[in-house]
Design an enzyme around this catalytic site. Structure first.
Site, PDB file in Angstrom:
ATOM      1  CE  LYS A  78       0.898  -7.125 -14.889  1.00  0.00           C
ATOM      2  NZ  LYS A  78       2.205  -7.692 -15.062  1.00  0.00           N
ATOM      3  CD  GLU A 114       7.311 -16.846 -16.916  1.00  0.00           C
ATOM      4  OE1 GLU A 114       6.406 -17.331 -17.616  1.00  0.00           O
ATOM      5  OE2 GLU A 114       7.310 -15.655 -16.562  1.00  0.00           O
ATOM      6  CG  ASN A 172       3.110  -0.835   2.766  1.00  0.00           C
ATOM      7  OD1 ASN A 172       2.509  -1.789   2.272  1.00  0.00           O
ATOM      8  ND2 ASN A 172       4.318  -0.475   2.379  1.00  0.00           N
ATOM      9  N   GLY A 173       1.816  -3.281   4.926  1.00  0.00           N
ATOM     10  CA  GLY A 173       2.485  -4.507   5.345  1.00  0.00           C
ATOM     11  C   GLY A 173       1.461  -5.566   5.709  1.00  0.00           C
ATOM     12  CB  CYS A 184      -0.860   0.035   1.255  1.00  0.00           C
ATOM     13  SG  CYS A 184      -1.788  -1.483   1.512  1.00  0.00           S
ATOM     14  CE  LYS A 228       7.882 -12.770 -18.477  1.00  0.00           C
ATOM     15  NZ  LYS A 228       6.894 -13.397 -17.673  1.00  0.00           N
ATOM     16  CG  HIS A 245      10.899 -37.141 -30.072  1.00  0.00           C
ATOM     17  ND1 HIS A 245      11.037 -38.441 -30.512  1.00  0.00           N
ATOM     18  CD2 HIS A 245      11.157 -37.171 -28.734  1.00  0.00           C
ATOM     19  CE1 HIS A 245      11.348 -39.227 -29.490  1.00  0.00           C
ATOM     20  NE2 HIS A 245      11.435 -38.467 -28.390  1.00  0.00           N
ATOM     21  NE  ARG A 271       4.098   1.521  -1.668  1.00  0.00           N
ATOM     22  CZ  ARG A 271       5.207   0.832  -1.480  1.00  0.00           C
ATOM     23  NH1 ARG A 271       6.272   1.137  -2.162  1.00  0.00           N
ATOM     24  NH2 ARG A 271       5.269  -0.146  -0.610  1.00  0.00           N
ATOM     25  CD1 TRP A 315      -1.867  -5.580  -3.170  1.00  0.00           C
ATOM     26  CD2 TRP A 315      -2.526  -4.375  -4.919  1.00  0.00           C
ATOM     27  NE1 TRP A 315      -1.917  -6.411  -4.249  1.00  0.00           N
ATOM     28  CE2 TRP A 315      -2.312  -5.711  -5.335  1.00  0.00           C
ATOM     29  CE3 TRP A 315      -2.955  -3.435  -5.872  1.00  0.00           C
ATOM     30  CZ2 TRP A 315      -2.508  -6.126  -6.658  1.00  0.00           C
ATOM     31  CZ3 TRP A 315      -3.139  -3.862  -7.182  1.00  0.00           C
ATOM     32  CH2 TRP A 315      -2.919  -5.179  -7.559  1.00  0.00           C
ATOM     33  CD  GLU A 357       5.726 -11.076 -21.588  1.00  0.00           C
ATOM     34  OE1 GLU A 357       4.591 -10.665 -21.820  1.00  0.00           O
ATOM     35  OE2 GLU A 357       6.056 -11.618 -20.522  1.00  0.00           O
TER      36      GLU A 357
END
Ligand code: AGP
Length: 609
Positions: free
Chosen positions: A604, A481, A101-102, A2, A485, A504, A28, A75, A488
């Site tokens: 996003k 993955e 925040n936490g 946050c 990355k 193969h 944030r 958040w 993209e």
């Protein structure tokens, strides 16, 4: 994650200053917003769910009176994004307000204790315990100063926090404290500020004092006093001049959000270790009862599902089926039924294909479980049970910190299930739990020691026309993955597959100099993987191996190698082995002159909103 901000001004109203600062912190978190101010012996509060502009258009965040105030942009981690859960939170007698925040790990125990002492809670947040604890301290020891009452309260907190509290008892002060969440003080001749990040006050002052973990600060117009929480000893620290531009400040000095988010992984992984145990238990119970389990997601989240299928199988002996969400309805839409369980994994909780799979499953009475980063997203609303991955907003389009966080949560879920099913010994459980606890440190070590090496590899291969990414076992997911990355953000066509598949067909592409990335943990697949490396080497491929420190066998075969610390258990290895691949994609994009934060044609998340 946050945003928090507050100030004490010599003149004028604090509220518009707080509002403007919260706007600068909105990256944030943006589930809800709130402010509290003190004026003439009264505490004023405005807060609601929604983005700052939406809330401001209804409540007018600028018209709270008073020269002192605190604010928060949220958040959500504990409690849905609702007005009642928005910060600031107040004590029973509405004398004090707190922003935080936490994550307070032991909030359930503290809440119960305080409720037994008669405290009435309004929200479902972990934060609210803080202000009731302070109130309780003052009740049982009225001679305590406000700052000491805060100090005693935070000594009882487990978890992470940056907090700020104002009180009618001492209306000219703000008391702040920090443990594993950022906190900075800003000063100029007309005011003193605190914030979770420098950008919040950068247009107001460039004089900042960084607060360290385990410190409490009392702010007043006379200045600031820092004390160690442990023993109340006073710390003397001079302000620093910050020479960041506002753009640099938002990225905390990193050139791109993607790099900042890669570097944030030790801290986001730490947050995943603070999940409320009962959610994990509940998930494990549903998984245990399921006849068939589908792990459904898109893109990076799908790779987390693929890795999770190995975790569930190896730890809990549960067969699960990872499915790419855009195929789920075609592939399983007719067979899914009341005995099926769908675990949907989505960072945003809004990806259209994932939600379409969930809808299909719900219509056929299947059980839906969710793992997401966005509490309050559609996925959390349609899931029978969900777990938040607690990674904070991810601004770079390429998922990095949210991937490793998903893996950590899924590994914890698999461990829970294994325990429930009696499939792992206590020793093994303890060993894995210890390794999980150490992951933030391990990932930090990789970033700190390997970044330069990865940069050199990127330089060497920046003009490559294509790349292979190969792994075996759970490392197949890591290879997929790494490939996603690179494609993209650096726009390098790349292929990934389980290394055993190369003969193969794909091997026919290999010619001298062709870069092949191997993901090589020292697990059961190591020996066979060496065979695959030799095959590629024999055809002139340029081998880039991500290996465990001291893996001499592969070092001798590889043209370039990147090392990660030894001894990571196989089921956790994607969390560490993917980090060099994230850095490789990042530096390839930079070398090729592309902006890693804004890949073309991608946003996003694909939302249904
Ligand atoms: C990965 O870097 C991408 N941003 C993308 O593949 C992403 O993982 C995918 O769109 C799924 O998003 P979600 O996790 O929000 O559902």
């Amino acid at each position: 994650m946050c945003g928090i901000f507050g100030c004490i001004l010599k003149d004028g109203n604090a509220a518009p200053v707080i509002h403007a600062a919260l706007k600068r912190l909105e990256y944030r978190g943006y589930d809800s917003v709130g402010e509290a101010a003190i004026h003439d012996g009264k505490l004023y509060i405005k807060k609601d769910r929604g983005m700052i502009d939406e809330v401001h258009s209804v409540l007018n965040l600028d018209d709270l009176p008073g020269t002192i105030g605190i604010g928060h942009t949220r958040w959500a981690t504990h409690g849905a994004p609702l007005e009642v859960n928005a910060h600031p939170h107040v004590d029973c007698s509405r004398q004090m307000a707190v922003v935080h925040n936490g994550i307070i790990e032991n909030f359930s125990e503290l809440k119960l204790e305080l409720e037994n002492r008669g405290h009435i809670f309004e929200s479902k947040t972990d934060t609210e315990v803080i202000v009731h604890l302070i109130e309780e301290n003052l009740k049982s020891n009225p001679s305590l100063s406000f700052a000491d009452a805060v100090l005693e309260a935070i000594k009882r907190l487990d978890g992470s926090y940056a907090i700020a509290v104002i009180s009618l008892a001492e209306p000219n002060k703000i008391v702040c404290a920090r443990h594993e969440s950022p906190l900075v003080i800003g000063i100029n001749e007309n005011a003193i500020y605190f914030a979770s990040d420098i950008p919040a006050f950068l247009p107001l002052t460039n004089k900042a004092v960084l607060i360290d973990d385990g410190e409490l600060v009392t702010l007043s117009l006379e200045g600031f006093e820092i004390k160690k929480i442990r023993d109340s000893s006073v710390v003397v620290r001079k302000p620093k001049l910050i020479d960041w531009t506002p753009e640099m400040a938002v990225k905390q000095g990193y050139p791109h959000f993607m790099l900042k988010e890669i570097f944030e992984q030790p801290s986001t992984l730490r947050n995943t270790l603070r999940l409320q145990e009962h959610y994990l238990d509940l998930m494990a119970t549903f998984l245990d009862r399921a006849r068939e389990v589908f792990l459904v997601a898109c893109g990076t989240s799908y790779h987390a599902c693929l890795a999770a299928s190995y975790m569930f199988s190896k730890l809990a002996f549960l067969a699960t089926y990872p499915v790419i969400a855009s195929e789920f309805v075609e592939q399983h839409g007719k067979s899914v039924n009341i005995d099926s369980t769908i675990m949907a994994v989505s960072q945003s909780g809004e990806t259209a294909d994932t939600l379409a799979s969930v809808n299909c499953a719900r219509q056929r009475a299947a059980t839906v479980l969710g793992l997401t980063n966005v509490i309050g997203s559609t996925l959390t609303r349609v899931s029978r049970v969900y777990v938040g991955q607690q990674s904070g907003p991810e601004i770079g389009v390429a998922a990095t910190k949210t991937f490793t966080a998903q893996l950590s949560v899924l590994a914890q879920m698999a461990l829970r299930l294994a325990k429930k099913r009696g499939k792992v010994s206590q020793d093994e459980m303890d060993f894995l739990a210890e390794k999980l606890e150490k992951l933030p440190e391990t990932v930090n070590a990789i970033i700190q020691t390997q970044e330069e090496k990865v940069k050199q590899v990127a330089k060497k291969h920046k003009d490559a026309k294509t790349f292979f990414f190969l792994g075996r076992g759970i490392s197949t997911a890591t290879a997929y993955e790494g490939r996603l990355k690179l494609m993209e953000i650096a726009y390098v066509p790349a292929i990934a597959f389980p290394a055993g598949e190369s003969k193969h067909g794909p091997i026919s592409l290999v010619e001298p100099g062709f870069p092949v990335v191997f993901v090589c943990p020292k697990d059961e697949t190591h020996k066979t993987l060496i065979g695959n490396i030799m095959e590629m080497k024999a055809r002139g491929a340029s081998i880039i191996a991500v290996i465990e420190e001291g893996d001499e066998e592969i070092k001798q075969l590889a043209d370039d190698y990147i090392e990660v610390p030894r001894g990571i258990p196989e089921v956790l290895s994607p969390i560490t082995f993917v980090v060099p691949l994230q850095l490789l994609a990042y530096y390839m994009a930079v070398e090729r002159g592309y902006s890693p934060d804004t890949p073309r044609n991608l946003a996003k998340s694909v939302t249904v909103k």
